[in-house]
Every structure is written in C-alpha cells, then in structure tokens.
Scaffold this motif. Structure first.
Motif, PDB file in Angstrom:
ATOM      1  N   GLU A 231      -6.355  -1.276  -4.223  1.00 12.69           N
ATOM      2  CA  GLU A 231      -6.677  -2.162  -3.112  1.00 12.69           C
ATOM      3  C   GLU A 231      -6.530  -3.599  -3.592  1.00 12.69           C
ATOM      4  O   GLU A 231      -7.097  -3.977  -4.615  1.00 12.69           O
TER       5      GLU A 231
ATOM      6  N   ALA B  41      -9.622  -1.779  -7.415  1.00 12.52           N
ATOM      7  CA  ALA B  41      -9.454  -2.932  -6.530  1.00 12.52           C
ATOM      8  C   ALA B  41      -9.150  -4.172  -7.362  1.00 12.52           C
ATOM      9  O   ALA B  41      -9.630  -4.320  -8.491  1.00 12.52           O
TER      10      ALA B  41
ATOM     11  N   GLU C 198       0.813  -1.212   0.000  1.00 12.21           N
ATOM     12  CA  GLU C 198       0.000   0.000   0.000  1.00 12.21           C
ATOM     13  C   GLU C 198       0.849   1.265   0.000  1.00 12.21           C
ATOM     14  O   GLU C 198       0.362   2.327  -0.380  1.00 12.21           O
TER      15      GLU C 198
ATOM     16  N   SER D 266      -6.845   7.990  -4.853  1.00 13.07           N
ATOM     17  CA  SER D 266      -6.887   7.244  -3.581  1.00 13.07           C
ATOM     18  C   SER D 266      -7.769   6.033  -3.701  1.00 13.07           C
ATOM     19  O   SER D 266      -8.531   5.876  -4.623  1.00 13.07           O
ATOM     20  N   ARG D 267      -7.672   5.157  -2.688  1.00 17.61           N
ATOM     21  CA  ARG D 267      -8.496   3.967  -2.663  1.00 17.61           C
ATOM     22  C   ARG D 267      -9.680   4.159  -1.714  1.00 17.61           C
ATOM     23  O   ARG D 267     -10.291   3.209  -1.281  1.00 17.61           O
TER      24      ARG D 267
ATOM     25  N   ASP E   3     -16.307  -0.726  -4.745  1.00 20.60           N
ATOM     26  CA  ASP E   3     -16.586   0.528  -4.056  1.00 20.60           C
ATOM     27  C   ASP E   3     -15.401   1.487  -3.966  1.00 20.60           C
ATOM     28  O   ASP E   3     -15.521   2.522  -3.320  1.00 20.60           O
ATOM     29  N   THR E   4     -14.281   1.188  -4.556  1.00 18.76           N
ATOM     30  CA  THR E   4     -13.173   2.144  -4.510  1.00 18.76           C
ATOM     31  C   THR E   4     -13.478   3.298  -5.463  1.00 18.76           C
ATOM     32  O   THR E   4     -14.103   3.111  -6.508  1.00 18.76           O
ATOM     33  N   ASP E   5     -13.054   4.489  -5.098  1.00 20.02           N
ATOM     34  CA  ASP E   5     -13.356   5.690  -5.895  1.00 20.02           C
ATOM     35  C   ASP E   5     -12.896   5.571  -7.341  1.00 20.02           C
ATOM     36  O   ASP E   5     -13.562   6.040  -8.248  1.00 20.02           O
TER      37      ASP E   5
ATOM     38  N   MET F  52     -13.070   4.490   0.039  1.00 18.45           N
ATOM     39  CA  MET F  52     -14.323   3.799  -0.275  1.00 18.45           C
ATOM     40  C   MET F  52     -15.425   4.837  -0.518  1.00 18.45           C
ATOM     41  O   MET F  52     -15.478   5.862   0.122  1.00 18.45           O
TER      42      MET F  52
END
Length: 147
Positions: free
Chosen positions: A32, A73, A26, A143-144, A67-69, A146
């Motif tokens: 993700e 994932a 990370e 970014s990851r 659900d990551t922006d 949610m």
C-alpha cells in the motif's frame, strides 16, 4: 508556505495524476502506497521544532498504515516548505528494502522538486516505490488487506 503556493506546486490535476499512479501501481504489488503533502508545519509541531521525519512518522501513525497484514505500507511524505521528502516504510517493507534505497528515492524527488518538477518527481518516486513493492510483495503474494 502559503496554501496558494501549495496549490501551485501540486495542482488538482497533479494530485489526480498522483492518485491514478498509485492506483495503477496496485496491479503490480500487494503493498500500500500513501502520498501526503503538507505546505508547512502548523501549531504545536512547528513550535516544538518537529523534523520532517518525525512529522512523517506522526502522519504514518495517524493514518494507521501499520494495519496491513504483511506490514508492507509505504508513506511518501512531502513537507513543501522545507522541500523535504521522507519515506516511512512499515516493518515488512523496510525489512526487504533498506534505508539507503528509500533515501535514494527521497533525494531523487527532492532534486526534481528543486527544478520545479513536482508532478514528474512525485510520479517517478511512486514508480520507484512500486518497483520495490512489486519485487518483494507481488500481487500474487501477500495481500494488503487491513487487519
């Protein structure tokens, strides 16, 4: 695949090393990575002849990895009974890294597993996925977070 066999291949120490590797990765990417191993299909999926790929898609959905922006994932799914590895990448990650690259990671992991190298095979697979994510989703980039 018995629970004993699953624990033999993926010992608590191996699972801890896998978790550490994902966490350490990370620092280099904003994606993700999720790792799931199942010993065998059970119940309804088994009866309807669900493929490892279809099961991986179900797991991806169940875990809400979409659900990551930035849709970056990646699920590494292992069905140990079939010695099958599937990578499911969300749209953002899949658009940057095509199926040939993901399949290459899967085949390398399957080769390692056939040789009994579950820990190293998985960690090498995570590192390969992380390299792709760091190239296309560097930590300073999207970014990851949610949704």
């Amino acid at each position: 695949m018995t629970p004993w066999r699953l624990r033999h291949c993926f010992t608590p120490a191996t699972l801890e090393a896998i978790e550490r590797e994902i966490k350490n990765s990370e620092a280099a990417h904003a994606g993700e990575i999720c790792f799931v191993v199942e010993g065998a299909l059970h119940g309804a999926p088994l009866l309807r002849g669900q493929s490892p790929r279809d099961r991986a898609i179900d797991v991806f959905s169940h875990l809400r990895l979409w659900d990551t922006d930035h849709r970056n994932a990646v699920l590494i799914y292992v069905l140990l009974a079939d010695r099958a590895v599937e990578i499911i990448a969300d749209r953002g990650a899949y658009s940057k890294v095509g199926s040939d690259e993901w399949q290459s990671v899967c085949r390398a992991m399957e080769t390692a597993f056939a040789a009994g190298r579950y820990r190293n095979g998985t960690i090498d697979g995570i590192r390969a996925v992380a390299r792709h994510l760091s190239e296309h989703f560097p930590v300073s980039g999207p970014s990851r977070a949610m949704a």
